[in-house]
Scaffold this active site. Structure first.
Site, PDB file in Angstrom:
ATOM      1  N   SER A 124      35.708  39.998  30.723  1.00 10.47           N
ATOM      2  CA  SER A 124      36.379  40.760  31.782  1.00 10.47           C
ATOM      3  C   SER A 124      36.642  42.182  31.335  1.00 10.47           C
ATOM      4  O   SER A 124      36.863  42.447  30.152  1.00 10.47           O
ATOM      5  CB  SER A 124      37.723  40.074  32.102  1.00 10.47           C
ATOM      6  N   TYR A 149      46.145  36.237  29.540  1.00 14.96           N
ATOM      7  CA  TYR A 149      44.795  35.991  30.080  1.00 14.96           C
ATOM      8  C   TYR A 149      43.813  36.993  29.464  1.00 14.96           C
ATOM      9  O   TYR A 149      42.810  36.619  28.858  1.00 14.96           O
ATOM     10  CB  TYR A 149      44.778  36.114  31.616  1.00 14.96           C
ATOM     11  N   LYS A 153      40.695  36.590  26.531  1.00 12.99           N
ATOM     12  CA  LYS A 153      39.295  37.026  26.685  1.00 12.99           C
ATOM     13  C   LYS A 153      38.892  37.900  25.491  1.00 12.99           C
ATOM     14  O   LYS A 153      37.815  37.749  24.922  1.00 12.99           O
ATOM     15  CB  LYS A 153      39.123  37.837  27.980  1.00 12.99           C
ATOM     16  N   PHE A 218      50.447  47.640  46.540  1.00 11.14           N
ATOM     17  CA  PHE A 218      51.319  47.835  45.366  1.00 11.14           C
ATOM     18  C   PHE A 218      51.309  49.297  44.904  1.00 11.14           C
ATOM     19  O   PHE A 218      50.725  49.658  43.907  1.00 11.14           O
ATOM     20  CB  PHE A 218      50.874  46.927  44.226  1.00 11.14           C
TER      21      PHE A 218
END
Ligand code: WQD
Length: 337
Positions: A124, A149, A153, A218
């Protein structure tokens, strides 16, 4: 070739299985269904006319995974299986690290034992952290990741880099995805997150079908052209095709390679909303809320390397992805059942 696809019933995994089949490969799917549904197998069969072999298992379960390798020769592995919700990972670091790392270590042990030497890892753009400049290039160093997360990776990339040095006869590709969006044009496969979507596109499509009242943007006070964050949104089918093209290259290219899979173009949140309205005719109601912690103003890829070495270029637009994502959500208003 026989391709083991871990997490092959997930969003990107299932689209990749479809492209593997159309390229004449034999995908073998393993998935623990923690974030996917068995019905996806029926959808793959509906699209392709083929029902790939499937075993429900956790990739960290070495005995179960070993049986899959025993059953037939595996020429290559595409490793999607892993927990992937950024927000959730902050509250569940142990779950994320043990699941994502242990499954990868188990997979590598099985591959070594059975002589499978070709691996594509689903990485990612998150591993770049705050990039030193834009657009982001593969040679940039791994950055400061801001959640378990993303860190998992980056850790797995480190593990694969060290493993590659110790096993030079292995061919490994790290594919760093930017923002996958969209769905298969048939409307049979698409992004179907559990609970409230963290990501922009599934939230938009759930608003579009009336499952959610409005989108919260956001923050619109970033140093960007329209104040909203800019991302590199790549159609999931383009992403899937990128895996098939990498597979071909992998066999010719011993060692470890890294490719960005993006479009090289950034789109702001407001631009995505405009593309959604243009592609679907649906105007998405939204309110502007506070910034989300960890969001960066700009993230988009330099895709020259994948083009130069793989001949890979994403062809679908954000508008195409909006149209396909909406068609999937309309056909599956409450997700895949
Ligand atoms: C995109 C933009 C939000 C939701 C994440 C992961 C990354 C990768 C892709 C796995 C941002 C804005 C979003 C909403 C909004 N996943 N937004 N309202 O954060 O770029 O990347 O998904 O590999 O690892 O970090 O994607 O879709 O969450 O957000 O305004 O309800 O949309 O602020 O600017 P992101 P995203």
């Amino acid at each position: 070739m026989n391709i083991l696809v871990t997490g092959g019933l997930g969003f990107i995994g299932s689209h990749t299985v479809v492209e593997l089949l159309s390229a004449g490969h034999t995908p073998i799917i393993v998935d623990n269904l923690v974030n996917s549904k068995l019905e996806v197998l029926n959808r793959i069969q509906k699209i392709t006319g083929v029902r790939p072999a499937f075993t429900e298992l956790d990739v960290a379960d070495e005995a179960a995974l070993d049986k899959v390798f025993e059953k037939q020769p595996i020429d290559a592995v595409i490793h999607f299986a892993g927990l992937k919700a950024v927000g959730e990972s902050v509250g569940k670091p142990l779950e994320y690290y043990s699941n994502n790392l242990c499954s990868t270590l188990t997979l590598l042990r099985c591959m070594k034992k059975h002589g499978t030497k070709n691996l594509i890892f689903s990485s990612s753009a998150t591993v770049y952290g705050v990039p030193p400049s834009l657009p982001i290039k593969e040679e940039f160093p791994l950055g400061e990741t801001t959640n378990p997360y993303g860190t998992s990776k980056a850790m797995i990339e480190r593990i694969l880099t060290d493993f590659s040095k110790a096993n030079p006869d292995f061919n490994i590709a790290l594919l760093r995805y930017f923002n996958p969006i969209g769905a298969h044009a048939s409307g049979e496969l698409g992004e179907d997150p559990n609970g409230i979507p963290n990501n922009l596109m599934p939230y938009i499509t759930q608003v579009a079908v009336g499952r959610r009242d409005h989108l919260t943007v956001f923050g619109d006070d970033y140093e960007t052209p329209d104040g909203t964050c800019v991302r590199d949104y790549i159609h999931v089918v383009d992403l899937a095709i990128g895996h098939v093209m990498t597979l071909k290259k992998l066999m010719e290219n011993p060692g470890l390679v890294i490719y960005n899979l993006g479009t090289g173009k950034g789109s702001s949140v407001f631009e995505v909303l405009a593309a959604f309205e243009k592609g679907t005719g649906v105007k998405i109601p939204y309110v502007v809320g506070p910034r989300r912690a960890g969001d960066l103003p700009f993230l988009y890829a330099n895709c020259d390397k994948a083009y130069k070495e793989l001949g890979y270029k994403a062809t679908r637009t954000v508008e195409d992805a909006c149209r396909d994502a909406y068609a999937f959500q309309k056909k599956n208003p409450n997700g895949i059942q």
